[in-house]
Scaffold this active site. Sequence first.
Site, short mmCIF file in Angstrom:
data_model
loop_
_atom_site.label_atom_id
_atom_site.label_comp_id
_atom_site.label_asym_id
_atom_site.label_seq_id
_atom_site.Cartn_x
_atom_site.Cartn_y
_atom_site.Cartn_z
N ASP A 1 29.84 -108.95 -82.01
CA ASP A 1 30.20 -109.21 -80.83
C ASP A 1 30.83 -108.65 -80.13
OD1 ASP A 1 30.92 -110.67 -78.84
OD2 ASP A 1 30.81 -113.05 -79.43
N ASN B 1 29.58 -105.50 -62.60
CA ASN B 1 28.79 -105.77 -61.01
C ASN B 1 29.39 -105.99 -59.84
OD1 ASN B 1 29.58 -107.60 -59.76
ND2 ASN B 1 28.30 -108.83 -61.48
N ASP C 1 28.52 -109.43 -69.73
CA ASP C 1 30.43 -109.79 -69.42
C ASP C 1 30.57 -111.52 -69.24
OD1 ASP C 1 32.04 -110.04 -66.78
OD2 ASP C 1 30.26 -109.06 -64.91
N SER D 1 24.59 -101.10 -68.79
CA SER D 1 23.26 -100.60 -68.37
C SER D 1 21.49 -101.23 -68.63
CB SER D 1 22.55 -99.98 -67.04
OG SER D 1 23.53 -99.95 -66.32
N THR D 2 21.71 -101.66 -69.76
CA THR D 2 20.63 -101.89 -70.88
C THR D 2 19.87 -103.18 -70.45
OG1 THR D 2 21.02 -101.91 -73.15
CG2 THR D 2 20.86 -99.50 -72.29
N ILE E 1 20.20 -106.25 -68.58
CA ILE E 1 20.41 -107.17 -67.03
C ILE E 1 19.50 -106.32 -66.93
CG2 ILE E 1 20.61 -108.59 -64.95
CD1 ILE E 1 22.35 -110.31 -66.93
N1 APR Z 1 28.63 -108.19 -77.32
C1 APR Z 1 28.19 -107.15 -77.63
N2 APR Z 1 26.63 -106.39 -76.39
C2 APR Z 1 26.93 -107.45 -75.72
C3 APR Z 1 26.53 -108.66 -75.49
C4 APR Z 1 27.84 -109.12 -76.16
N3 APR Z 1 28.29 -110.09 -76.98
N4 APR Z 1 26.19 -109.70 -75.18
C5 APR Z 1 24.71 -108.90 -74.75
N5 APR Z 1 25.03 -107.64 -75.19
C6 APR Z 1 24.47 -106.59 -74.49
C7 APR Z 1 23.24 -106.91 -74.05
O1 APR Z 1 22.23 -107.27 -75.45
C8 APR Z 1 23.03 -105.32 -73.83
O2 APR Z 1 22.44 -104.78 -74.56
O3 APR Z 1 24.60 -106.23 -73.70
C9 APR Z 1 23.88 -104.66 -73.39
C10 APR Z 1 24.24 -104.66 -71.68
O4 APR Z 1 23.80 -106.17 -71.13
P1 APR Z 1 24.11 -106.68 -69.64
O5 APR Z 1 25.37 -107.14 -70.78
O6 APR Z 1 23.12 -107.71 -68.94
O7 APR Z 1 24.43 -105.93 -69.13
P2 APR Z 1 24.02 -104.36 -67.80
O8 APR Z 1 22.31 -104.09 -67.82
O9 APR Z 1 25.66 -104.02 -67.64
O10 APR Z 1 23.23 -105.21 -66.35
C11 APR Z 1 25.15 -105.55 -65.53
O11 APR Z 1 24.34 -108.60 -65.71
O12 APR Z 1 26.16 -109.51 -66.54
C12 APR Z 1 25.60 -109.25 -65.71
O13 APR Z 1 28.14 -108.64 -64.18
C13 APR Z 1 27.12 -108.13 -64.92
O14 APR Z 1 25.03 -108.42 -62.46
C14 APR Z 1 26.31 -107.30 -64.14
C15 APR Z 1 24.66 -107.04 -64.97
#
Ligand code: APR
Length: 194
Positions: free
Chosen positions: A20, A34, A44, A131-132, A134
Amino acid sequence: MGSELVIRIGLCQLQLLKGDITTIAVDAIVNAANSQLAGGGGVDGAIHRAGGPEIMHELDEIRSAIGHCETGSAVATGAGKLPAKYVFHAVGPRYRDGRHGEPELLASCYTTCLNLAAERDVKTISFPSISTGIYGYPIEAAAEIALKSAAAWLQHHAGTVRVVKFVQFSEGDHEIYRKHAANLRGTLAAETHG
Ligand code: APR
């Protein structure tokens, strides 16, 4: 930590960790944000929950000054209660088919954050897999871009940022990063000895 999890580039290191990102102490934590800088789910959400409301207050000010943050770019705030001095909020591309500039925009997230780090005398920085989640970027391609962009940046900016940590949230993602790190280490070794 197994030796395959560290790549040395001059005096700097790339490290891979599973965990984490909000619990790992560094000078700067990168967020996958975003362009509205409005918070969200995924990493995020975790960063804002752990860091507290101060981070969003700073983003409100940035938003009122600049409106939004372009895809491929990033803005810096303090880190609130997180174990860091800064959070760099990077806006990764939403993945469509890979032919709409996604690779370049994703690489730009990493290099922009490393530039922000160098400007602030940040020595240690951690990246999630931007980006990987959402935004749907295929993890194999994204891992390769993340590692190669950071390695290339470190090769050209010796002596600024010392440790770049890539933090994967799942074992599956961690394995994929490990595979690409091993490939990258082979390439770098061939460049050095070739
Ligand atoms: N620590 C490390 N990695 C994490 C954690 C954490 N606590 N929580 C989630 N992840 C990982 C996810 O498993 C994924 O591999 O972070 C990576 C990125 O995933 P997202 O958070 O969904 O980010 P992204 O794909 O860039 O999408 C961005 O999602 O939360 C919204 O506001 C954000 O609209 C934006 C979009």
